[in-house]
Motif scaffolding. Structure first.
Motif, PDB file in Angstrom:
ATOM      1  N   LYS A   8       0.831  -1.205   0.000  1.00 24.69           N
ATOM      2  CA  LYS A   8       0.000   0.000   0.000  1.00 24.69           C
ATOM      3  C   LYS A   8       0.867   1.256   0.000  1.00 24.69           C
ATOM      4  O   LYS A   8       0.553   2.238  -0.674  1.00 24.69           O
ATOM      5  N   SER A   9       1.961   1.225   0.747  1.00 23.39           N
ATOM      6  CA  SER A   9       2.878   2.365   0.756  1.00 23.39           C
ATOM      7  C   SER A   9       3.491   2.575  -0.625  1.00 23.39           C
ATOM      8  O   SER A   9       3.551   3.704  -1.125  1.00 23.39           O
ATOM      9  N   HIS A  12       0.922   4.129  -2.987  1.00 20.08           N
ATOM     10  CA  HIS A  12       0.704   5.566  -2.798  1.00 20.08           C
ATOM     11  C   HIS A  12       1.894   6.398  -3.289  1.00 20.08           C
ATOM     12  O   HIS A  12       1.707   7.463  -3.890  1.00 20.08           O
ATOM     13  N   HIS A  16       1.757   9.086  -6.402  1.00 18.52           N
ATOM     14  CA  HIS A  16       2.276  10.453  -6.260  1.00 18.52           C
ATOM     15  C   HIS A  16       3.307  10.747  -7.356  1.00 18.52           C
ATOM     16  O   HIS A  16       3.312  11.829  -7.946  1.00 18.52           O
ATOM     17  N   GLU A  33       1.699   0.662 -11.115  1.00 16.64           N
ATOM     18  CA  GLU A  33       0.536   0.792 -10.231  1.00 16.64           C
ATOM     19  C   GLU A  33      -0.413  -0.395 -10.393  1.00 16.64           C
ATOM     20  O   GLU A  33      -0.927  -0.930  -9.407  1.00 16.64           O
TER      21      GLU A  33
END
Length: 73
Positions: A8-9, A12, A16, A33
């Motif tokens: 999950k990190s 994200h 970004h 992604e």
């Protein structure tokens, strides 16, 4: 659980980065992604299965204990 948090990190951070790069690099990041999303889904499915098996095992243990207790009485 840790694998899910790390994925999950990474997801994200990658999202970004998609907003910060040029068009050519953005395509690579979108592919990354998608891979991260699939990896997260796989880890979550494995987690769900482990939890389900643990719950089933706990029920079976309680049933076995109850059977042993009734035999002793």
């Amino acid at each position: 659980m840790h694998a899910c948090i790390l994925l999950k990190s990474a997801y994200h951070i990658n999202a970004h980065a998609c907003d910060m790069v040029n068009v050519e690099a953005r395509g690579l990041l979108w592919v990354t992604e998608q891979s991260l999303e699939m990896s997260m889904a796989l880890v979550e499915a494995v987690q769900d299965e482990v939890e389900a098996r643990s719950a089933t095992l706990a029920v079976l243990r309680r049933a076995a204990q109850a059977d042993r207790a009734s035999v002793k009485e």
